[in-house]
Structure formats: C-alpha cells, structure tokens
Design a protein around this motif. Structure first.
Motif, PDB file in Angstrom:
ATOM      1  N   ALA A 120       0.727  -1.259   0.143  1.00 28.99           N
ATOM      2  CA  ALA A 120       0.467   0.056   0.285  1.00 28.99           C
ATOM      3  C   ALA A 120       0.607   0.746   0.041  1.00 28.99           C
ATOM      4  N   ALA A 121       1.920   1.229   1.031  1.00 34.25           N
ATOM      5  CA  ALA A 121       2.276   2.466   0.905  1.00 34.25           C
ATOM      6  C   ALA A 121       3.846   2.512  -0.707  1.00 34.25           C
ATOM      7  N   ALA A 122       3.752   1.693  -1.060  1.00 32.01           N
ATOM      8  CA  ALA A 122       4.191   1.854  -2.542  1.00 32.01           C
ATOM      9  C   ALA A 122       3.709   2.056  -3.810  1.00 32.01           C
ATOM     10  N   ALA A 123       2.061   1.775  -3.481  1.00 32.64           N
ATOM     11  CA  ALA A 123       1.400   2.447  -4.401  1.00 32.64           C
ATOM     12  C   ALA A 123       0.911   4.491  -4.100  1.00 32.64           C
ATOM     13  N   VAL A 124       1.246   4.534  -2.531  1.00 36.21           N
ATOM     14  CA  VAL A 124       0.913   5.319  -2.023  1.00 36.21           C
ATOM     15  C   VAL A 124       2.096   6.788  -2.272  1.00 36.21           C
ATOM     16  N   CYS A 125       3.326   6.121  -2.776  1.00 39.16           N
ATOM     17  CA  CYS A 125       4.432   6.352  -2.588  1.00 39.16           C
ATOM     18  C   CYS A 125       6.085   6.052  -2.937  1.00 39.16           C
ATOM     19  N   PRO A 126       6.111   5.661  -4.708  1.00 45.66           N
ATOM     20  CA  PRO A 126       7.088   4.051  -4.563  1.00 45.66           C
ATOM     21  C   PRO A 126       8.141   4.402  -3.800  1.00 45.66           C
ATOM     22  N   ASP A 127       8.958   5.594  -3.431  1.00 44.25           N
ATOM     23  CA  ASP A 127       9.922   5.991  -2.645  1.00 44.25           C
ATOM     24  C   ASP A 127       9.780   6.536  -1.438  1.00 44.25           C
ATOM     25  N   TRP A 128       8.739   5.955  -0.916  1.00 43.85           N
ATOM     26  CA  TRP A 128       8.316   5.741   0.586  1.00 43.85           C
ATOM     27  C   TRP A 128       9.991   5.308   1.506  1.00 43.85           C
ATOM     28  N   GLU A 129      10.497   4.351   0.997  1.00 43.33           N
ATOM     29  CA  GLU A 129      11.758   3.455   1.585  1.00 43.33           C
ATOM     30  C   GLU A 129      12.969   3.990   1.874  1.00 43.33           C
TER      31      GLU A 129
END
Length: 327
Positions: A120-129
C-alpha cells in the motif's frame, strides 16, 4: 506542576466497523468531533493510513477541513501526516491553507511511518522506503517552508503557520523532536511500555526551537462505560480482532455479540484502558504519573458509535479529577 488540570483530546482513525461503510465512518467522525467540541476537548486529530479495510482516515488535510468547518473551538489537525509519502512543500501548502481559513486552530502532526503495508505504501509513494531514511532532512525542509527559508515558497503558509508536532513511539523520535525544539506526541496506544523512557529523553535533550519549552501529548486507547462489566463486554471485539490479526487474519471490528460467541477465550488487549469511570480514572492517573504529560489524547476502539460517544462523555466528566504530575 502538580494540581494542574489535565487537557483531553481525540485521535481518530474514522474506523469502518463490521456492517458499516467508509461514508458512515467519516460522518461519524464529524459527529464525534462536534460532540468533543461541545464537551471541551482541546484537539481533534485524524490519522493517515492507506489500504486498510477498517480505516477511512486516509487524508488528514481533507478531514481537517470538514471537521474545522463543523466545530467552533477545538484545535483541529493531523495525527499525523506521513511525510515519507508527501513533498514537504505540499504539506506546508495544505496546512497553510487550513490555517488561513481557521487561524489559531490548526495543528500539523508529522509521522514517519508508512501507514499501511509495504504494498500500500508503494502505491501511495514508490520512493517511500528511501524517504524513511531521509526523514529528518524532509522534516527540516518542511519547517523551512513554514519559516520561508526555502527558495520556493509555500505561499498559503506565509502568515498562516500551523502548530507543528512530531509524532512517534520510540526514543529516536523523542530525540529528534528535542533536537529540533518541536512539540512531541507519543503514541502510547502503539507502544505502552515505551512512554516513560521516550518522554524522559525528550525533556532531557530538549533545546528551544520552534517552541521555548517541552510540550507533550500522550495518546491512549481508552474505552469508558457505565460499569466495568459493560466495558469488558464492549472490548470483546477489539480483543478478537487483535487475536486474529496476530494469526494473519484481517477482519472488520465485529459486534460484541459476535465476539462473545467466539469459541475461544479472548486474550486481554495490551495497552487498552477500559472500565467504569472510577477504574479508568485510576489508570489514567497512573499514566500521568508515569509520563508527566499535561495532555492525554484518546482513541476509542469500539463497534457501536453510541458507545463511542458515551465514552467521550464519560471521559470529559472524569477529566477534572485528573491532575498533572511532576515530570
């Protein structure tokens, strides 16, 4: 100081319980906020989560707009905006706009978590990590936009600056808040055992910055009912949901009847303060003694909206009997 009256606030995830919808959850959020405003609560914060079937609070800035319009006195804000997903200038622009519409009433709480599963986080922002590792720098950039020190200005925030809080559940977040001179909100409902150490770290290492002296709020999962027995009945759904989540099974918060019919004995819920007003008052006073905070923020995991409203009323009634303890 001892004898100071404790301030009370609300942290809301707009829960979607079994048998309800996101639309109902959001309408209930506004209804609870109006009640909290009338009861004398200080703040009402909405959290940011993504991809969770039981959570409708995905957009704190949008929710804050609706809640601020519906209330008169409370401070309204985020608990919090997850900065790993958003450009700092956009957050400054959004909350500067809110502050322009509601001067002196807007809080910007900032968190560093993903607010959902990695997918889900990657769907919101691919660079979140990658953004997690750069979180302190992103936070400094956001503060720079609010202070007009960045080369590109967040126009609505000029003269319309929200109060900034750093959210966290570890000593690392406490240390960052202290270093930057920010107000600090500790998520005790996520880490009950870590509150005392984190708040001690924050106060010990605090350097004046955005605020001149330490300022804290501690969030607590609380459910107050007329009797201990009724409260135990109402916590059944949370205990069942937690037990199944630990097994890898996700469900919407069920009814108390469904929880009571479960064939297994349900384990206690770690960190949940539940009971009659007298029982809860004693436990909250112990938390105040442990943390030295002057403000408690309540999240109430319960299926029925009338029970949630009643819990908010009972908290407001018992709050004058709570006192701040020396930190």
């Amino acid at each position: 100081m001892t004898g100071e009256r404790v301030r009370i606030s609300v942290l809301d995830t707009s829960p979607i319980v079994a048998g309800s919808t996101a639309r109902e959850a959001l309408r209930r959020t506004v209804d609870l906020a109006v009640l909290a405003d009338r009861l004398g609560y200080l703040r009402y914060w909405s959290a940011e989560h993504h991809g969770m079937a039981g959570v409708a609070s995905t957009s704190p800035a949008v929710l804050a707009t609706r809640i601020a319009d519906a209330t008169q006195r409370m401070r309204i804000g985020s608990g919090g905006v997850l900065l790993v997903h958003h450009a700092p200038i956009v957050v400054a622009e959004q909350f500067g706009t809110l502050a322009a519409f509601h001067p002196g009433r807007i809080d910007l709480g900032i968190g560093r978590g993903p607010g959902g599963s990695p997918r889900a986080a990657a769907a919101v922002c691919p660079d979140w990590e990658a953004n997690v590792g750069g979180f302190p720098g992103r936070l400094r950039e956001l503060l720079g936009h609010l202070d007009q020190t960045q080369p590109v200005r967040a126009i609505p925030a000029i003269g319309n600056t929200p109060a900034v809080w750093l959210l966290g559940s570890t000593t690392a977040s406490a240390r960052l808040a202290a270093t930057l001179g920010l107000a600090y909100a500790f998520a005790r409902h996520l880490n009950p055992g870590g509150a005392a150490a984190a708040l001690r770290t924050y106060r010990t290492e605090f350097r004046p910055g955005r605020i001149p002296a330490p300022s804290t709020v501690v969030s607590v999962a609380v459910l107050v009912a007329e009797t201990d027995e009724q409260a135990a009945w109402l916590t059944g759904p949370t205990r069942l949901k937690t037990m199944l989540r630990r097994r890898g099974e996700r469900i919407l918060l069920p009814t108390p009847e469904e929880a009571a019919a479960w064939p297994e004995t349900l384990p206690p819920q770690d960190g949940l303060v539940a009971g009659s007003p007298d029982t809860v008052r004693q436990r909250l006073q112990a938390i105040l003694s442990e943390t030295g905070t002057a403000e408690l923020m309540f999240t109430t995991p319960v299926h029925g909206h009338p029970d949630r409203r009643r819990s908010a009323e009972l908290i407001a009634e018992l709050a004058p009997r709570l006192t701040v303890q020396p930190s």
